[in-house]
Design a protein around this motif. Structure first.
Motif, short mmCIF file in Angstrom:
data_model
loop_
_atom_site.label_atom_id
_atom_site.label_comp_id
_atom_site.label_asym_id
_atom_site.label_seq_id
_atom_site.Cartn_x
_atom_site.Cartn_y
_atom_site.Cartn_z
N VAL A 635 0.85 -1.19 0.00
CA VAL A 635 0.00 0.00 0.00
C VAL A 635 0.88 1.25 0.00
O VAL A 635 1.83 1.35 0.79
CB VAL A 635 -0.93 0.02 1.23
CG1 VAL A 635 -1.77 1.30 1.24
CG2 VAL A 635 -1.83 -1.21 1.24
N THR A 637 0.59 5.52 0.19
CA THR A 637 -0.28 6.69 0.38
C THR A 637 0.57 7.94 0.50
O THR A 637 1.70 7.92 0.99
CB THR A 637 -1.16 6.56 1.63
OG1 THR A 637 -0.34 6.59 2.80
CG2 THR A 637 -1.97 5.27 1.60
N THR A 642 -4.32 7.34 -1.64
CA THR A 642 -3.58 6.34 -2.40
C THR A 642 -2.75 7.00 -3.50
O THR A 642 -3.21 7.92 -4.18
CB THR A 642 -4.56 5.34 -3.04
OG1 THR A 642 -5.32 4.73 -1.99
CG2 THR A 642 -3.79 4.25 -3.79
N ASP A 644 1.07 6.25 -6.20
CA ASP A 644 1.93 5.22 -6.81
C ASP A 644 3.37 5.72 -6.83
O ASP A 644 3.66 6.86 -6.45
CB ASP A 644 1.46 4.85 -8.22
CG ASP A 644 1.42 6.03 -9.17
OD1 ASP A 644 2.34 6.86 -9.11
OD2 ASP A 644 0.46 6.13 -9.96
#
Length: 665
Positions: A635, A637, A642, A644
């Protein structure tokens, strides 16, 4: 209405058998049956060769059953012949952490890798054939060389898992579908003949025993093995009753149809009279008949025994024989001999030996009725269709529901590379300051699996019409320059001025400053670094004959090594004439450009990313997250939202990078 009935069709090499059954409590009641032979040799070795002729026989069975009951049948349950099955073993091996217990996900990954290995083997044997896996069974698991029956929760250094998997060619399904289409019947369920036969002939309470079920038909002999409460393997021998028919025809000069007729007559008579193709009449006793077919029967038994040993790795405790060919004289005795079993351990399962079956007719009492009864039995137990489809990344994939099917099975049938799931790695070799170094390059992050929009895993069960998505949009990480030079990095303070110990870095002779630069196999890396006091003095243009560099008030020798974060002070040597040389601090000019750092809060830690256009991936490198052993879904953030790896960061951003299944960040 036909909804109250089960229409089971057994499309065999010689005949088509149709049963109309009803479920009464726990029993199967056969209310009507019909058997029709094929015209000529429309099927050979269990494979359809003449689709119109086979469709005609199926149509006759359907029409006559409809007349008997006054009901129109639109759907039928069928089984694919064992002749079409391809079986192969596959072995997966994995180094594991002695500190971490094996999870269900770890085990599914091992299974998937083993099935992939088995498919590679079977594709080499049958190149160009479109195959998909219809089922697999784990036959052996080991940790550190010791057999372990249950892997979940175990620890060790190395785990191995071996499976036996079964494949079915697309051509088999296509020909069956076309026959039923021409007979105006749709498929209610599709199973495999060995699965159907096992379901009715060897109930679950007997499957704890190591038993082999042998279905001797006309063209093939299908084999299923039970052990430890489950079916552990399927196999097939392309020899059966036709082998005996052909031996009889060769010896007496008879055509195939006449030989088959004579063979069946010897099942009821002690003597048979016939004429051969030359018109010569013969009267043959059963004793002579047995002597003629003896070599062929022994050869058939030998082939079946060898396949059983291959599947089971040893002789089973008992053999159950079904199918019309199992009644061939001497077959049971030869099979027991080849497997080293007492004769009484090889038995024929006929209708009378079955539990929970009511069949009022006196016809079809022998072992030839076991498979159609099994097809009816499997149909009754099926909640989802045996043969269904799911979507994997928008590609429709066929699944054969021979067991509780999971995501792993769908991904395998879709041709998904296991490296796409686990995160791929590769070995590279590079030279660093003259030393040859080997490293493992992390090429891609583990993929995320989504089932119907929700996060899933390889172990998640699936059903018809499910949608599976593999998210693989993570960046390639590889080996970066920053990882290699990290042990050499550092600064020292000289009179409160920061001095970088690394002066410059070259890759293949070209100066490089971007720490995210990927290192390729064979690269030559040169790090120009300040290692001692002499080098530091040269970098600062300081004359060590006139000045000392002091660490904690102690002058350092010229050859003394420098450590990162040392705080040094320059001082004029006392022997110099102070009147001529006034004491002053060294005016230090930094030898290289220092990019302004971007401070962020990453997983609760204050970090500074020294780069002109920093991104999330740069924070990931600084945190040194271990992705070699996935602990769930990764994950990312940024400021609670969120993100990438390619997203940019700025001063004061709050970054979190963690595994969704990990309690520690």
């Amino acid at each position: 209405m036909d909804t109250q009935y089960i229409f089971a069709l057994d499309i065999g090499t010689r005949t088509v058998i149709g049963l109309i059954c009803k479920k009464v409590g726990e029993d199967i009641h056969v209310v009507a049956h019909q058997i029709e032979g094929h015209q000529g040799r429309a099927m050979r070795d269990g494979q359809i060769h003449d689709i119109p002729a086979v469709a005609l026989a199926v149509k006759k069975v359907k029409t006559k059953l409809e007349k008997k009951l006054g009901v129109s049948f639109k759907q039928a349950s069928i089984a694919a012949a064992g002749r079409a099955l391809r079986t192969e073993r596959g072995l997966s091996l994995k180094k594991i952490s002695k500190e971490k217990s094996l999870s269900k996900e770890d085990i599914e990954q091992l299974k998937l890798e083993a099935v992939s290995k088995s498919k590679e083997k079977v594709q080499k044997k049958y190149p160009g054939e479109q195959l998909y896996c219809v089922g697999y069974s784990v036959i052996e698991t080991q940790i550190d060389g010791y057999q372990i029956s249950k892997l979940e929760g175990q620890k060790g250094a190395e785990v191995t898992l071996e499976i036996i998997s079964t494949y079915l060619p697309q051509v088999v399904i296509d020909s069956l579908f076309e026959v039923l289409k021409r007979a105006e019947i749709s498929i209610k369920s599709l199973t495999l003949e060995p699965i159907a036969a096992m379901d009715i002939a060897i109930k679950e309470n007997l499957r704890m025993l190591n038993i082999a079920l042998v279905d001797v038909g006309a063209g093939t002999s299908d084999i299923a093995i039970s052990k430890g409460g489950t079916v552990v393997g399927f196999g097939m021998v392309q020899k059966a009753g036709d082998k005996i028919t052909e031996a009889l025809g060769d010896y007496y000069l008879l055509d195939f149809q006449q030989s088959e007729k004579i063979k069946l007559e010897f099942g009821k008579k002690d003597k048979v009279t016939f004429k051969n193709v030359l018109g010569i009449q013969s009267e043959v006793s059963k004793e002579e008949f047995c002597q003629v077919i003896k070599p062929a029967v022994e050869e058939l038994a030998q082939s079946v025994a060898e396949e059983i040993i291959k599947l089971n790795r040893a002789a089973p405790k008992a053999i159950f024989c079904i199918g019309g060919g199992s009644q061939i004289p001497m077959f049971k005795e030869f099979l027991a001999e080849k497997l080293g079993l007492p004769k009484e351990r090889v038995a024929i399962r006929d209708r009378q030996s079955l539990e929970g079956v009511k069949f009022p007719s006196r016809q079809l009492t022998g072992p030839e009725v076991i498979t159609p009864l099994g097809i009816a039995s499997v149909t009754d137990k099926t909640i989802d269709p045996n043969f269904f489809t799911v979507k994997v990344n928008d590609k429709e994939v066929s699944i054969f529901n021979s067991q509780k099917t999971k995501v792993a099975q769908a991904l395998f049938n879709a041709g998904v590379d296991i490296k796409e799931l686990l995160g791929s790695t590769e070995k590279i070799t590079y030279t660093l300051n003259g030393e040859v170094i080997q490293a493992t390059a992390k090429r891609k992050m583990p993929s995320m699996i989504k089932l119907n929009g929700q996060i899933g895993s390889l172990d998640t069960p699936i059903k018809s019409k499910d949608t599976i998505e593999i998210v693989t949009d993570y960046q390639h990480t590889g080996v970066k320059l920053g990882e290699i030079i990290a042990p050499y990095k550092g600064v020292v303070l000289v009179d409160s001025k920061k001095i970088n110990l690394i002066k410059s870095v070259k890759i293949n002779g070209v100066t490089v400053s971007d720490l995210t630069t990927h290192i390729n196999n064979g690269d030559n890396i040169e790090i120009n670094r300040i290692d001692n006091i002499t080098g530091l003095a040269q970098h600062l243009n300081v004359d060590l004959d006139k000045y000392d560099l002091l660490y904690k008030s102690t002058p350092l020798k010229r050859e003394e090594q420098i450590s990162a974060n040392m705080e040094l002070i320059s001082k004029q040597k006392e022997s110099l004439n102070i009147s001529e040389h006034h004491i002053e601090k060294i005016n230090i000019k930094e030898s290289q450009h220092q990019p302004k750092g971007t401070e962020v809060l990453a997983n609760g830690k204050k970090l500074t990313v020294v780069k002109d256009e920093p991104k999330v991936v740069d924070v990931f490198d600084l945190l040194q997250v271990d992705i070699t052993v996935p602990k769930g879904t990764l994950v990312l953030t940024k400021n609670k939202e969120t993100t990438d790896f390619s997203d940019s960061i700025k001063q004061g951003d709050e970054i979190e990078i963690y595994w969704s299944g990990d309690n520690e960040r």
